[in-house]
Design a protein around this motif. Structure first.
Motif, mmCIF file in Angstrom:
data_model
loop_
_atom_site.group_PDB
_atom_site.id
_atom_site.type_symbol
_atom_site.label_atom_id
_atom_site.label_comp_id
_atom_site.label_asym_id
_atom_site.label_seq_id
_atom_site.Cartn_x
_atom_site.Cartn_y
_atom_site.Cartn_z
ATOM 1 N N ALA A 162 0.821 -1.208 0.000
ATOM 2 C CA ALA A 162 0.000 0.000 0.000
ATOM 3 C C ALA A 162 0.855 1.258 0.000
ATOM 4 C CB ALA A 162 -0.928 -0.002 1.217
ATOM 5 N N ARG A 163 2.041 1.174 0.610
ATOM 6 C CA ARG A 163 2.853 2.389 0.743
ATOM 7 C C ARG A 163 3.322 2.904 -0.612
ATOM 8 N NH1 ARG A 163 6.468 0.782 4.706
ATOM 9 N NH2 ARG A 163 6.446 -1.452 4.496
ATOM 10 N N SER A 164 3.300 2.056 -1.655
ATOM 11 C CA SER A 164 3.830 2.522 -2.925
ATOM 12 C C SER A 164 2.746 3.071 -3.859
ATOM 13 C CB SER A 164 4.634 1.408 -3.601
ATOM 14 O OG SER A 164 3.896 0.213 -3.596
ATOM 15 N N LEU A 165 1.525 3.212 -3.357
ATOM 16 C CA LEU A 165 0.473 3.813 -4.180
ATOM 17 C C LEU A 165 0.664 5.325 -4.284
ATOM 18 C CD1 LEU A 165 -2.815 2.106 -2.906
ATOM 19 C CD2 LEU A 165 -1.676 1.727 -5.081
ATOM 20 N N THR A 166 0.078 5.916 -5.336
ATOM 21 C CA THR A 166 0.064 7.378 -5.425
ATOM 22 C C THR A 166 -1.017 7.912 -4.486
ATOM 23 O OG1 THR A 166 -1.601 7.322 -7.145
ATOM 24 C CG2 THR A 166 0.691 7.293 -7.857
ATOM 25 N N ILE A 167 -1.032 9.244 -4.302
ATOM 26 C CA ILE A 167 -2.046 9.834 -3.426
ATOM 27 C C ILE A 167 -3.454 9.467 -3.891
ATOM 28 C CG2 ILE A 167 -3.124 12.044 -2.844
ATOM 29 C CD1 ILE A 167 -0.906 11.526 -1.063
ATOM 30 N N GLY A 168 -3.679 9.571 -5.185
ATOM 31 C CA GLY A 168 -4.997 9.216 -5.726
ATOM 32 C C GLY A 168 -5.347 7.775 -5.394
ATOM 33 N N GLY A 169 -4.364 6.886 -5.556
ATOM 34 C CA GLY A 169 -4.574 5.474 -5.260
ATOM 35 C C GLY A 169 -4.861 5.247 -3.791
ATOM 36 N N LEU A 170 -4.149 5.960 -2.933
ATOM 37 C CA LEU A 170 -4.358 5.815 -1.484
ATOM 38 C C LEU A 170 -5.761 6.271 -1.094
ATOM 39 C CD1 LEU A 170 -0.891 7.023 -0.154
ATOM 40 C CD2 LEU A 170 -1.850 4.736 0.078
ATOM 41 N N LYS A 171 -6.212 7.355 -1.730
ATOM 42 C CA LYS A 171 -7.565 7.838 -1.443
ATOM 43 C C LYS A 171 -8.589 6.777 -1.842
ATOM 44 C CE LYS A 171 -6.903 12.285 -0.287
ATOM 45 N NZ LYS A 171 -7.482 12.991 0.841
ATOM 46 N N ARG A 172 -8.375 6.157 -3.009
ATOM 47 C CA ARG A 172 -9.311 5.111 -3.457
ATOM 48 C C ARG A 172 -9.245 3.917 -2.514
ATOM 49 N NH1 ARG A 172 -7.687 6.348 -8.679
ATOM 50 N NH2 ARG A 172 -6.473 4.456 -8.933
ATOM 51 N N LEU A 173 -8.023 3.592 -2.055
ATOM 52 C CA LEU A 173 -7.871 2.459 -1.140
ATOM 53 C C LEU A 173 -8.637 2.723 0.161
ATOM 54 C CD1 LEU A 173 -6.651 -0.205 -0.322
ATOM 55 C CD2 LEU A 173 -4.585 0.996 0.403
ATOM 56 N N GLU A 174 -8.549 3.971 0.617
ATOM 57 C CA GLU A 174 -9.242 4.352 1.840
ATOM 58 C C GLU A 174 -10.747 4.082 1.694
ATOM 59 O OE1 GLU A 174 -7.315 5.630 4.285
ATOM 60 O OE2 GLU A 174 -8.831 6.282 5.709
ATOM 61 N N ILE A 175 -11.289 4.451 0.536
ATOM 62 C CA ILE A 175 -12.720 4.208 0.309
ATOM 63 C C ILE A 175 -12.982 2.716 0.113
ATOM 64 C CG2 ILE A 175 -14.718 4.764 -1.139
ATOM 65 C CD1 ILE A 175 -13.401 7.361 -1.846
#
Lengths: 234, 291, 605
Positions: free
Chosen positions: C495-508
């Motif tokens: 998870a740490r290597s996702l972009t900010i956009g990806g992290l936001k999607r992961l959060e959802i």
């Protein structure tokens, strides 16, 4: 004076800046506009040496400063007034200001600088012996700016100086920024209040997703359709 | 009543010793945010060095104090620079603890290898004599520890308040990133801080060696008490450590007499657990006990 | 579809080479001494098995739960003493082993309950303090424990008494205990419990938001670890036939157990055993070189090796083997993979007609909260209705996130109530984050809270476990969610290597995998560019259309205007306006406090 060339930077394996280029000329006021999280703060932190660029070059007065640790960057005359004030809460306001003049260059002239700075912030003079943590948000922001000036910077960087402040205080902060600009210090400013900032800036950069998508004079950007739609909510 | 007053005197004198050991620990604790599990072993090393200096060179332990302060400062600087600093940006915040735990174990057992499990009493003229004040007696060695404790805490306090370096150390403790933005070389601050913390232990070693014999685990005994002092006083607080040390000295002396000698530590550790649970910021802490 | 599933299946069964090697070598621990038949070799291997078992059991708390215990000898000693005291009464140590394990589990919970709120070094210090108290009490109460003199275990031999003339039965028991702890750990690593434990250790708030009862999970871990440690303690006491407080409740021994695990690599199944296997024979060899009587040699080697490991192999020995797959995962990444995956939204609304906004589903009344003297929530009331999107706007520092924390159980309001309607139960008043989660409330965090060391899919599984306790079912649900959220291509990335956009999607994605009925979104649009904002708006619309009621904190006015059925405006902790979005933006109070004259000028321009 300051040039960023193709700078990449981020935290851990997350890249935030994807090759940005910015120049700031001596005596200029330059602003970076962008949404929360677009990379504005990261840009300033990278210049200040708190974040190490993974690629690209940062030069200041002809010298490559991209790999320098923060204290070396400060010693060369670049001071960042960080987002959220970041005062030393259990120190007096006076000691906070003294810390601002920590570099040898600034330390030698501290007494004189202190007088000059306090002339600019008469309210801060009244609070010198109070603990910084006991001040209100607006007062803390004033101390943070004053502390930044104590280093006698050649380039002063503001990160969101009006963040979290009441509208009336925001106006005072901008008045101070304008007065500092008037003294001829070179300024790089990041601020959520895009309208106000573009009005005082000579030039602006629009940062989206870690890339510069547009750059022009402040006045032109204010009239730009994309900027108006995305950042002024029009 | 006389017994009680004598016990209080003994407790306060003991508190002076705890204060010297604890100020170093609390500095490292409060500024580097590091729990130095090897602090007691530095004391142990200092005590063996004192013994060596006294027996082999024929010097009085008190004469050895200045060079010991210097030697321990250098050892502290080396530990911070070469063991702890590389771990500063480690992903897991625990690794620095692991490193000091490893260091502690290695040092204890090194002492065991070199000196064996025997007790090494450091001879010193005059230290074990006592002065009498009416019905009360004070051991000279303990009085020296008490006075030195006050002097060390006061000197460190002035250093922290009045000098640029001291202010930079405090600033680093209060906001590391902001201190960097002021031009403070944080890594250097950490090295100096650890050095000072170790240097305090150097002084403590020279003072305590004539009273308590050196052994591989002597550090464990003192440092566990010092941890109690630091948490009681509030981590990072110099005057907190001083007052905490006096209080723990009193608890030690009184509970040994009124409860049972072998249960005095139970009282101290029980107190420790209660502080951790109910007032983790201690008496003068800045509120970082359990984030 | 099948070519897509392939990489994940590979990822699922990915025992590290180190683990495979150690599994193959495990039986050697039992076989080698039998073949050699030498008493000393037996003794060394029994010691390795016992230390390995202790380190493995410690790892459940120290590694998986991330709580650095330096007091584990408490449980070891309890195990030894319980059995040792029962044997003279004619009770078999096997029963003593069970009794000791039960007692240790209880003591572990009793210590953990107050101490688990302490972090890192403070927890370690507290465990040391408990250990010292117990050791000193054991020394003091000589009648029970024999005090400093110690207790001899009566020499009755045979399986019933756990004491033998031959060496092999002892080795068998020691090996059995090792296998038991390893088996328990291996099970834990792949069960929901293990996932919950790791998630709790890494980011407690995010785990709680995903419905994990974090305190309970930690207490279960300490109970398990204490019981296993205690069982080893029982056998070791019988094996040594002599128990004394200084040896049984020893701080040095506690530290040593932790060191084996740290050297091998904590939070892994085989790490603690590998650490033991490295250093115990090493010290035996060194002892051979330096002479048998070299006192302190053990500890010196352990300590030095630990410092070196920490400096040069920070993940422990196991980390040496695990580098490769992580790097492979990073290669798969890249902008193309990220943007090529369509953010296809969850299934289209069943009825395409107009949405019906129903009855209240979440009701907050008269919430008050202050930090120190600062009032951050002042008499805030709001109602969320079934199927509605409620927007919350206001300047930074207005108390929006503090309000969210009260609506999801992370903060208790000083006064006022939050009620959630649950089907068949009416309105209930949950008090903790996991109780809110159980009531169907899911939330995201303004500052994304990924479990950084887990893969994207494992992150989503933490949410999916909420309704799907089985690993396979949770995985299925997580895969489905990953696909819906446009995270399919990244599912095996850390998870740490996702972009900010990806992290936001992961959060959802993580919260959606919980299948919430009420969703609290905290600035999910912040930092996104125009394209991503549009995408996120469509995503929230689809979530709403699938029947989830939404409260969204947002600064992106464009999104607020497009999505909200109603808007609540907060300023300085108070509700200053409430209504339909178009009304609210014309409210002079709102303009002054939040939008600013510029907003109005810009709109009229």
């Amino acid at each position: 004076m300051l040039t960023l060339h193709e700078v990449h930077a981020g935290y851990g394996r997350t890249t935030i800046l994807h090759g940005i280029g910015i120049t700031v000329g001596a005596g200029e006021v330059v602003t970076i506009v962008g949404a929360n999280g677009a990379g504005k703060t990261t840009t300033l932190r990278t210049i200040a040496g708190l974040v190490r660029p993974t690629a690209g070059r940062i030069t200041f007065e002809g010298e490559d400063i991209g790999r320098l640790p923060p204290h070396e960057v400060v010693a060369r005359g670049i001071t960042l007034i960080p987002e959220g004030r970041q005062l030393f809460p259990f120190m007096t306001v006076r000691d906070n200001l003294r810390m601002g003049a920590y570099t040898p260059h600034a330390r030698d002239r501290m007494a004189r600088t202190m007088d000059e700075v306090l002339d600019l912030f008469p309210r801060v003079r009244e609070k010198l012996e109070q603990h910084a943590g006991s001040l209100s948000g607006g007062e803390q922001q004033m101390v943070a700016i004053a502390r930044g000036l104590m280093s006698r910077p050649k380039l002063l960087m503001f990160d969101e100086p009006s963040l979290g402040l009441a509208p009336i205080i925001v106006k005072q902060v901008f008045d101070v920024v304008e007065r500092i600009v008037a003294t001829g210090v070179t300024v790089l400013i990041v601020e959520q209040n895009v309208f106000r900032t573009l009005s005082i800036a000579d030039r602006g950069y629009v940062l989206e997703n870690g890339e510069i998508v547009m750059t022009d004079t402040g006045a032109t950007l204010l009239r730009d359709d994309h900027v108006r739609r995305a950042y002024l909510g029009i | 009543m006389e017994t009680f007053v004598q016990l209080v005197i003994n407790g306060l004198m003991l508190g002076g010793l705890f204060a010297i050991i604890s100020v170093g620990l609390t500095l490292i604790f409060g500024i580097i945010r590091l729990v130095n599990f090897a602090h007691g072993e530095l004391l142990m090393v200092g005590m063996y060095l004192t013994w060596l200096g006294t027996v082999k060179l024929g010097l009085h332990p008190y004469v050895l104090a200045p060079p010991l302060v210097l030697v321990l400062f250098v050892i502290g600087v080396l530990i911070q620079r070469f063991i702890l600093q590389p771990l500063l940006d480690a992903r897991d915040a625990h690794v620095q603890i692991f490193a000091t735990v490893g260091l502690s174990t290695a040092l204890i057992n090194l002492a065991l290898l070199v000196f064996g499990a025997d007790l090494y009493a450091t001879p010193a003229s005059g230290v074990r004599e006592s002065i009498t004040l009416g019905p009360f007696r004070i051991l000279i060695g303990q009085l020296v520890m008490f006075v030195c404790g006050i002097v060390v805490v006061a000197a460190l306090h002035l250093f922290m308040e009045r000098t640029y370096l001291g202010r930079a150390i405090r600033a680093t403790a209060q906001h590391r990133a902001a201190a960097q933005l002021m031009g403070v070389d944080v890594k250097r601050i950490y090295i100096v801080t650890f050095g000072i913390g170790a240097a305090c232990v150097g002084l403590a070693a020279a003072l305590v060696a004539p009273i308590y014999p050196a052994s591989p685990t002597v550090g464990t005994y003192f440092v566990l008490t010092a941890f109690v002092v630091v948490v009681l006083g509030g981590m990072g607080s110099l005057h907190g450590a001083f007052i905490g040390a006096l209080l723990i000295g009193l608890v030690d002396s009184l509970s040994a007499f009124y409860i049972a000698p072998d249960l005095k530590e139970v009282v101290i550790f029980a107190l420790f657990i209660l502080i951790l649970l109910f007032r983790p910021t201690g008496l003068f802490g800045l509120g970082r006990g359990s984030e | 579809m099948s070519d897509r599933a392939l990489p994940t299946r590979r990822a699922q069964h990915r025992p590290s080479p180190g683990m495979l090697a150690s599994l193959a070598l495990l039986p050697l621990l039992f076989v080698v001494p039998l073949l050699i038949g030498d008493d000393f070799v037996f003794h060394v291997f029994i010691t390795i098995c016992l230390y390995g078992a202790l380190a493995t059991a410690w790892n459940i708390v120290g590694g998986f739960a991330g709580q650095l215990s330096l007091g584990h000898a408490i449980f070891y000693g309890i195990g030894a003493y319980t059995a040792g005291l029962l044997v003279p009464l004619g009770i078999s140590p096997w029963l003593g082993m069970l009794g000791g394990a039960a007692l240790s589990a209880m003591v572990g919970v009793a210590i953990g309950l107050p101490c688990f709120r302490l972090r890192g070094p403070f927890f370690a210090l507290a465990t040391i303090a408990f250990l010292q108290v117990i050791r000193l009490l054991a020394l003091h109460f000589t009648g029970l424990t024999g005090g400093a003199v110690g207790l001899m275990v009566p020499l009755q031999t045979g399986w019933e008494w756990m004491i033998f003339f031959e060496r092999w039965p002892s080795l068998l028991i020691a090996f059995g205990l090792l296998a038991l702890t390893l088996g328990v750990t291996a099970w834990l690593r792949h069960a929901r419990f293990g996932y919950y434990l790791v998630a709790t250790c890494e980011r407690e708030p995010a785990a709680a938001a995903a419905g994990v009862d974090t305190l309970r999970v930690r207490l279960q871990a300490v109970a398990l670890s204490a019981a296993l440690t205690s069982m080893v303690g029982t056998f070791h006491g019988m094996y040594l036939t002599f128990i004394e407080p200084e040896a049984m409740f020893s701080l040095a021994f506690s530290v040593q157990i932790a060191m084996f695990a740290l050297i091998g690599g904590i939070g892994t199944v085989m790490g603690p055993l590998i650490g033991t296997l490295l250093v115990v024979p090493l010290t035996e060899l060194a002892r051979g070189w330096l002479g048998a009587s070299a006192l302190g040699l053990h500890g010196f080697v352990y300590g030095t090796v630990l410092v070196l490991i920490v400096l040069f192999v920070p993940d422990g020995l196991v980390g040496l083997f695990r580098r490769a797959p992580a790097a492979g995962g990073a290669e798969e990444r890249g902008e193309t993979a990220g943007s090529a995956a369509p953010a296809s939204v969850p299934a289209a609304p069943r009825e395409a007609g107009r949405r019906r906004i129903g009855e209240p589903i979440l009701v907050a009344e008269h919430l008050h909260k202050h930090f120190g003297g600062l009032a951050v929530t002042q008499d805030v009331s709001l109602t969320l209705r079934q199927g509605e999107v409620l927007g919350i706007i206001g300047p930074n520092g207005a108390g929006k996130t503090t309000l969210f924390n009260q609506l999801s159980g992370f903060l208790a309001p000083a006064s006022g109530t939050v009620r959630v309607r649950v089907e068949g139960e009416g309105f209930i008043r949950p008090a903790t984050p996991h109780a809110f989660a159980r009531a169907g409330v899911g939330r995201t965090f303004q500052i994304v809270q990924p479990f950084a060391a887990m893969t994207v899919l494992e992150n989503i599984m933490i949410g999916a476990f909420h309704n799907h306790p089985g690993r396979a079912a949770a995985r299925e649900k997580a895969l489905e969610t990953a696909h819906a959220m446009g995270l399919w291509a990244q599912q095996d990335m850390e998870a740490r290597s996702l972009t900010i956009g990806g992290l936001k999607r992961l959060e959802i994605a993580r919260v959606m995998a919980m299948e919430p009925r009420i969703l609290l979104l905290d600035e999910v649009m912040a930092g996104l560019n125009q394209t991503d904002v549009q995408r996120a708006i469509r995503l929230v619309e689809a979530i709403r259309d699938s029947g989830v009621s939404v409260i969204a904190i947002e600064h992106v006015m464009q999104a607020i205007m497009a999505l909200s059925d109603r808007v609540v405006v907060l300023n300085s902790g108070r509700v200053i306006a409430e209504g339909r979005p178009q009304e609210v933006v014309r409210d002079p109070v709102v303009i002054e406090a939040y939008l600013g004259e510029d907003f109005v000028h810009a709109h009229s321009a």
